[in-house]
Design a protein around this motif. Structure first.
Motif, PDB file in Angstrom:
ATOM      1  N   GLU A   1       0.831  -1.204   0.000  1.00 28.79           N
ATOM      2  CA  GLU A   1       0.000   0.000   0.000  1.00 28.79           C
ATOM      3  C   GLU A   1       0.868   1.259   0.000  1.00 28.79           C
ATOM      4  OE1 GLU A   1      -3.245   0.228  -0.659  1.00 28.79           O
ATOM      5  OE2 GLU A   1      -3.049  -1.936  -0.950  1.00 28.79           O
ATOM      6  N   PHE A   2       1.941   1.243   0.803  1.00 30.30           N
ATOM      7  CA  PHE A   2       2.834   2.399   0.835  1.00 30.30           C
ATOM      8  C   PHE A   2       3.462   2.633  -0.535  1.00 30.30           C
ATOM      9  CE2 PHE A   2       6.976   4.372   1.166  1.00 30.30           C
ATOM     10  CZ  PHE A   2       6.674   5.517   1.880  1.00 30.30           C
ATOM     11  N   TRP A   3       4.021   1.592  -1.146  1.00 30.62           N
ATOM     12  CA  TRP A   3       4.726   1.764  -2.411  1.00 30.62           C
ATOM     13  C   TRP A   3       3.781   2.048  -3.567  1.00 30.62           C
ATOM     14  CZ3 TRP A   3       9.286   3.502  -2.726  1.00 30.62           C
ATOM     15  CH2 TRP A   3      10.183   3.268  -1.675  1.00 30.62           C
ATOM     16  N   LYS A   4       2.546   1.572  -3.519  1.00 25.51           N
ATOM     17  CA  LYS A   4       1.574   1.968  -4.548  1.00 25.51           C
ATOM     18  C   LYS A   4       1.330   3.467  -4.467  1.00 25.51           C
ATOM     19  CE  LYS A   4      -1.553  -1.275  -3.689  1.00 25.51           C
ATOM     20  NZ  LYS A   4      -2.783  -2.111  -3.816  1.00 25.51           N
ATOM     21  N   THR A   5       1.222   3.988  -3.259  1.00 28.07           N
ATOM     22  CA  THR A   5       1.031   5.418  -3.060  1.00 28.07           C
ATOM     23  C   THR A   5       2.267   6.203  -3.489  1.00 28.07           C
ATOM     24  OG1 THR A   5      -0.514   5.067  -1.247  1.00 28.07           O
ATOM     25  CG2 THR A   5       0.582   7.201  -1.327  1.00 28.07           C
ATOM     26  N   ALA A   6       3.445   5.734  -3.082  1.00 33.22           N
ATOM     27  CA  ALA A   6       4.681   6.464  -3.373  1.00 33.22           C
ATOM     28  C   ALA A   6       4.985   6.518  -4.864  1.00 33.22           C
ATOM     29  CB  ALA A   6       5.853   5.822  -2.630  1.00 33.22           C
ATOM     30  N   LEU A   7       4.735   5.430  -5.577  1.00 34.47           N
ATOM     31  CA  LEU A   7       5.136   5.334  -6.980  1.00 34.47           C
ATOM     32  C   LEU A   7       3.991   5.503  -7.974  1.00 34.47           C
ATOM     33  CD1 LEU A   7       7.560   2.282  -6.666  1.00 34.47           C
ATOM     34  CD2 LEU A   7       8.149   4.726  -6.681  1.00 34.47           C
ATOM     35  N   GLY A   8       2.757   5.493  -7.498  1.00 34.44           N
ATOM     36  CA  GLY A   8       1.624   5.527  -8.419  1.00 34.44           C
ATOM     37  C   GLY A   8       1.433   4.185  -9.114  1.00 34.44           C
ATOM     38  N   TYR A   9       1.928   3.125  -8.507  1.00 32.84           N
ATOM     39  CA  TYR A   9       1.825   1.780  -9.079  1.00 32.84           C
ATOM     40  C   TYR A   9       0.474   1.155  -8.729  1.00 32.84           C
ATOM     41  CZ  TYR A   9       6.642   1.043 -10.760  1.00 32.84           C
ATOM     42  OH  TYR A   9       7.810   1.083 -11.465  1.00 32.84           O
ATOM     43  N   VAL A  10       0.174   0.052  -9.385  1.00 31.79           N
ATOM     44  CA  VAL A  10      -1.051  -0.708  -9.157  1.00 31.79           C
ATOM     45  C   VAL A  10      -0.684  -2.177  -8.946  1.00 31.79           C
ATOM     46  CG1 VAL A  10      -2.494   0.866 -10.522  1.00 31.79           C
ATOM     47  CG2 VAL A  10      -1.409  -1.108 -11.638  1.00 31.79           C
ATOM     48  N   ASP A  11      -1.637  -2.945  -8.436  1.00 34.23           N
ATOM     49  CA  ASP A  11      -1.424  -4.384  -8.308  1.00 34.23           C
ATOM     50  C   ASP A  11      -1.283  -4.982  -9.698  1.00 34.23           C
ATOM     51  OD1 ASP A  11      -1.624  -4.760  -5.435  1.00 34.23           O
ATOM     52  OD2 ASP A  11      -3.738  -4.266  -5.654  1.00 34.23           O
ATOM     53  N   GLU A  12      -0.248  -5.777  -9.888  1.00 29.76           N
ATOM     54  CA  GLU A  12      -0.056  -6.433 -11.176  1.00 29.76           C
ATOM     55  C   GLU A  12      -0.963  -7.657 -11.252  1.00 29.76           C
ATOM     56  OE1 GLU A  12       3.783  -7.582 -13.696  1.00 29.76           O
ATOM     57  OE2 GLU A  12       3.517  -8.826 -11.933  1.00 29.76           O
ATOM     58  N   PRO A  13      -1.686  -7.823 -12.351  1.00 28.27           N
ATOM     59  CA  PRO A  13      -2.521  -9.010 -12.480  1.00 28.27           C
ATOM     60  C   PRO A  13      -1.651 -10.268 -12.538  1.00 28.27           C
ATOM     61  CG  PRO A  13      -2.861  -7.488 -14.337  1.00 28.27           C
ATOM     62  CD  PRO A  13      -1.767  -6.934 -13.497  1.00 28.27           C
ATOM     63  N   PRO A  14      -2.208 -11.406 -12.160  1.00 24.72           N
ATOM     64  CA  PRO A  14      -1.423 -12.644 -12.252  1.00 24.72           C
ATOM     65  C   PRO A  14      -1.155 -12.983 -13.710  1.00 24.72           C
ATOM     66  CG  PRO A  14      -3.690 -13.134 -11.720  1.00 24.72           C
ATOM     67  CD  PRO A  14      -3.560 -11.653 -11.678  1.00 24.72           C
ATOM     68  N   PRO A  15      -0.088 -13.750 -13.966  1.00 29.42           N
ATOM     69  CA  PRO A  15       0.202 -14.120 -15.350  1.00 29.42           C
ATOM     70  C   PRO A  15      -0.908 -15.009 -15.928  1.00 29.42           C
ATOM     71  CG  PRO A  15       1.844 -15.039 -13.822  1.00 29.42           C
ATOM     72  CD  PRO A  15       0.868 -14.273 -13.014  1.00 29.42           C
ATOM     73  N   ALA A  16      -1.155 -14.853 -17.224  1.00 27.45           N
ATOM     74  CA  ALA A  16      -2.141 -15.700 -17.908  1.00 27.45           C
ATOM     75  C   ALA A  16      -1.657 -17.153 -17.850  1.00 27.45           C
ATOM     76  CB  ALA A  16      -2.294 -15.245 -19.362  1.00 27.45           C
ATOM     77  N   PRO A  17      -2.503 -18.103 -17.722  1.00 27.62           N
ATOM     78  CA  PRO A  17      -3.957 -18.040 -17.803  1.00 27.62           C
ATOM     79  C   PRO A  17      -4.631 -17.900 -16.433  1.00 27.62           C
ATOM     80  CG  PRO A  17      -3.283 -20.320 -17.790  1.00 27.62           C
ATOM     81  CD  PRO A  17      -2.016 -19.487 -17.706  1.00 27.62           C
TER      82      PRO A  17
END
Length: 144
Positions: free
Chosen positions: A19-35
């Motif tokens: 949560e801290f680093w999403k706020t600091a960097l403007g990042y988002v949760d990466e979706p899991p790899p397909a499939p």
């Protein structure tokens, strides 16, 4: 051709640090790899210990696909020394040196409210900070 790379932070609490680093960097949760549709499904393919869970890690990415991925993984041992590698958070925007420094200070104040702490200030240049688990990083103006 340059190699792609990811950054990984060891931690005690992946959710808090993510949560801290999403706020600091403007990042988002990466979706899991397909499939796979969830991280739990993706992790199930590995022979992990019974006490491991999807909450023991977080995978973040730049929503624009420009910056490196950031993995945050729970480890049993605590942080014991200064980081040998750290992240520099670059605050965008031009203007005078005073204007750029004001944005750097405002960003560090914002990150303190999110759980970071100021370790040292190098007036007019950069601020050394720590995330909620003590990992050092710097806040500085982006290159003009």
């Amino acid at each position: 051709m340059a190699a792609d790379f990811d950054l990984t932070l060891d931690c005690a609490d992946a959710k808090v640090l993510a949560e801290f680093w999403k706020t600091a960097l403007g990042y988002v949760d990466e979706p899991p790899p397909a499939p796979f549709t969830t991280r739990e499904e993706w992790l199930a393919q590995f022979d992990l210990p019974d006490d491991d869970s999807a909450d023991d890690g977080a995978w973040l990415c730049d929503p624009d696909g420009v910056g490196p991925r950031l993995s945050i993984l729970k480890v049993p041992e605590p942080k014991t020394a200064k980081n040998r590698l750290h992240i520099d958070v670059r605050v965008p925007g031009g203007g005078s040196p005073g204007e750029r420094w004001a944005r750097v200070r405002a960003e560090s104040e914002r990150l303190v409210k999110e759980g970071g702490s100021v370790l040292e200030e190098f007036g007019g240049h950069h601020i050394v900070m720590a995330d909620p688990e003590g990992n050092e990083f710097c806040v500085a103006a982006a290159s003009a």
